[in-house]
Write an enzyme that holds these catalytic residues in place. Structure first.
Site, PDB file in Angstrom:
ATOM      1  N   ASP A 126      -4.529 -10.662  -5.695  1.00  0.00           N
ATOM      2  CA  ASP A 126      -4.436 -11.864  -6.523  1.00  0.00           C
ATOM      3  C   ASP A 126      -4.275 -11.603  -8.023  1.00  0.00           C
ATOM      4  O   ASP A 126      -4.157 -12.554  -8.802  1.00  0.00           O
ATOM      5  CB  ASP A 126      -5.673 -12.758  -6.276  1.00  0.00           C
ATOM      6  CG  ASP A 126      -6.990 -11.997  -6.441  1.00  0.00           C
ATOM      7  OD1 ASP A 126      -7.078 -11.099  -7.305  1.00  0.00           O
ATOM      8  OD2 ASP A 126      -7.949 -12.314  -5.699  1.00  0.00           O
ATOM      9  N   HIS A 152      -3.877  -2.902  -1.684  1.00  0.00           N
ATOM     10  CA  HIS A 152      -3.050  -3.644  -0.722  1.00  0.00           C
ATOM     11  C   HIS A 152      -1.838  -4.296  -1.377  1.00  0.00           C
ATOM     12  O   HIS A 152      -1.207  -5.156  -0.781  1.00  0.00           O
ATOM     13  CB  HIS A 152      -3.897  -4.685   0.013  1.00  0.00           C
ATOM     14  CG  HIS A 152      -4.959  -4.079   0.899  1.00  0.00           C
ATOM     15  ND1 HIS A 152      -6.069  -4.765   1.327  1.00  0.00           N
ATOM     16  CD2 HIS A 152      -5.075  -2.830   1.436  1.00  0.00           C
ATOM     17  CE1 HIS A 152      -6.820  -3.967   2.087  1.00  0.00           C
ATOM     18  NE2 HIS A 152      -6.243  -2.788   2.156  1.00  0.00           N
ATOM     19  N   CYS A 170      13.342  -6.009  -2.309  1.00  0.00           N
ATOM     20  CA  CYS A 170      14.242  -6.264  -1.180  1.00  0.00           C
ATOM     21  C   CYS A 170      13.854  -5.328  -0.046  1.00  0.00           C
ATOM     22  O   CYS A 170      13.669  -4.133  -0.259  1.00  0.00           O
ATOM     23  CB  CYS A 170      15.684  -6.033  -1.623  1.00  0.00           C
ATOM     24  SG  CYS A 170      16.842  -5.997  -0.241  1.00  0.00           S
ATOM     25  N   CYS A 181      17.283  -2.782   0.386  1.00  0.00           N
ATOM     26  CA  CYS A 181      17.694  -1.784  -0.613  1.00  0.00           C
ATOM     27  C   CYS A 181      16.559  -1.405  -1.572  1.00  0.00           C
ATOM     28  O   CYS A 181      16.746  -0.578  -2.452  1.00  0.00           O
ATOM     29  CB  CYS A 181      18.912  -2.288  -1.395  1.00  0.00           C
ATOM     30  SG  CYS A 181      18.524  -3.599  -2.576  1.00  0.00           S
ATOM     31  N   CYS A 183      22.284  -7.896  -1.927  1.00  0.00           N
ATOM     32  CA  CYS A 183      22.793  -7.061  -0.825  1.00  0.00           C
ATOM     33  C   CYS A 183      22.678  -7.790   0.516  1.00  0.00           C
ATOM     34  O   CYS A 183      23.123  -7.274   1.537  1.00  0.00           O
ATOM     35  CB  CYS A 183      22.042  -5.730  -0.762  1.00  0.00           C
ATOM     36  SG  CYS A 183      20.440  -5.804   0.071  1.00  0.00           S
ATOM     37  N   GLY A 213     -18.382  -7.366  -3.530  1.00  0.00           N
ATOM     38  CA  GLY A 213     -17.688  -8.388  -2.738  1.00  0.00           C
ATOM     39  C   GLY A 213     -16.853  -7.843  -1.604  1.00  0.00           C
ATOM     40  O   GLY A 213     -15.829  -8.419  -1.257  1.00  0.00           O
ATOM     41  N   SER A 250     -17.430  -5.654   2.302  1.00  0.00           N
ATOM     42  CA  SER A 250     -18.300  -4.908   3.211  1.00  0.00           C
ATOM     43  C   SER A 250     -17.687  -3.537   3.454  1.00  0.00           C
ATOM     44  O   SER A 250     -18.244  -2.728   4.186  1.00  0.00           O
ATOM     45  CB  SER A 250     -18.444  -5.673   4.529  1.00  0.00           C
ATOM     46  OG  SER A 250     -17.167  -5.927   5.067  1.00  0.00           O
ATOM     47  N   ASN A 281     -23.352  -7.682  -2.959  1.00  0.00           N
ATOM     48  CA  ASN A 281     -22.848  -8.518  -1.876  1.00  0.00           C
ATOM     49  C   ASN A 281     -23.941  -9.524  -1.552  1.00  0.00           C
ATOM     50  O   ASN A 281     -25.098  -9.121  -1.416  1.00  0.00           O
ATOM     51  CB  ASN A 281     -22.569  -7.678  -0.609  1.00  0.00           C
ATOM     52  CG  ASN A 281     -21.152  -7.123  -0.565  1.00  0.00           C
ATOM     53  OD1 ASN A 281     -20.198  -7.793  -0.949  1.00  0.00           O
ATOM     54  ND2 ASN A 281     -21.019  -5.902  -0.082  1.00  0.00           N
TER      55      ASN A 281
HETATM   56 ZN    ZN Z   1      18.774  -5.577  -1.486  1.00  0.00          ZN
END
Ligand code: ZN
Length: 243
Positions: free
Chosen positions: A103, A118, A126, A129, A149, A186, A188, A212
């Site tokens: 976020d 993550h 894309c 490409c 593309c 925050g 586990s 936590n």
């Molecule tokens: Zn592309």
């Protein structure tokens, strides 16, 4: 000495303190834990909507889920916990934030050295490409957004079936090896491979501190001091003591 003072003292004494954060720190900003009650994965089947193979088979369908993610992360603001971690970095105490969140609230809360385990929703690429785009340059009027593309564009978040981005992975694991304090907030820390980070830190002799509201598996096995409060309450208190 109470837990807050012990916590703060260890932070002040640390040489290389790292924070590891997860969904719990953003709940107070209004983003429900994707894996929790009322989370994203109760609305969408994770394999059908969250897997890289599903994106490649039907990008428009997966983009329906991604639009919900976008609305969640773009419609909220950092809370006191994000701000406090930003302030602790400015004070020279926290050297890095490793987050499982996508976020961007840590950066908006004042942290500059953030490893996004993550990925994030600010930038896109894309799928064919690999060309990079900024979120604000992508129109989401018709889905999926397409690259020149012809390939489908997707946010730089990892989907199920994909590896952790290589740079984030190595920076996070290097930090776990080298830190002398890991502050878990925050999360586990039950999802692999992020769950290994506090274990590595502990094995290398670092203090593992945890904030936590509810005790986790980590609390029982690895944590040295646990503060059972929401992140905003705990981190604001710690910031006050440290200052
Ligand atoms: Zn592309």
């Amino acid at each position: 000495m109470d837990n807050y003072h012990r916590f703060s003292e260890l932070l002040l004494k640390s040489r290389y303190a790292v924070a590891l954060t997860g969904a719990g720190i953003s709940v107070e900003s209004g983003i429900p834990d994707f894996r929790g009650q009322n989370g994203l994965w109760t609305k969408y089947d994770p394999v059908e909507y969250g897997h890289i193979d599903s994106f490649r088979a039907n990008p428009a369908k997966v983009w329906k889920m991604l639009m919900d993610v976008g609305a969640l992360v773009e419609g909220v603001n950092p809370n006191e916990a994000h701000m406090a971690l930003g302030d602790l970095e400015k004070l020279g105490i926290i050297k890095m934030v490793i987050t499982q969140n996508i976020d961007s609230l840590h950066q908006r809360g004042g942290s500059s050295n953030v490893v996004e385990f993550h990925g994030n929703f600010r930038s896109m690429h894309c799928d064919y490409c690999q060309k990079s785009f900024l979120r604000e340059d992508i129109s989401l009027v018709s889905l999926p957004p397409l690259c020149s593309c012809g390939g489908p564009i997707r946010p730089d978040v990892i989907l199920f079936g994909e590896a952790i981005p290589a740079e984030a992975y190595s920076r996070a694991f290097d930090a776990a090896e080298k830190c002398d304090l890991m502050l878990v907030v925050g999360t586990s820390a039950s999802v692999m491979p992020a769950s290994r980070l506090p274990l590595i830190a502990k094995k290398r002799g670092a203090h593992v501190l945890e904030i936590n509201p509810v005790a986790s598996e980590l609390t029982m096995s690895t944590t040295e001091i646990h503060i059972a409060e929401p992140a905003s309450v705990a981190l604001s208190n710690i910031l006050k003591i440290v200052k």
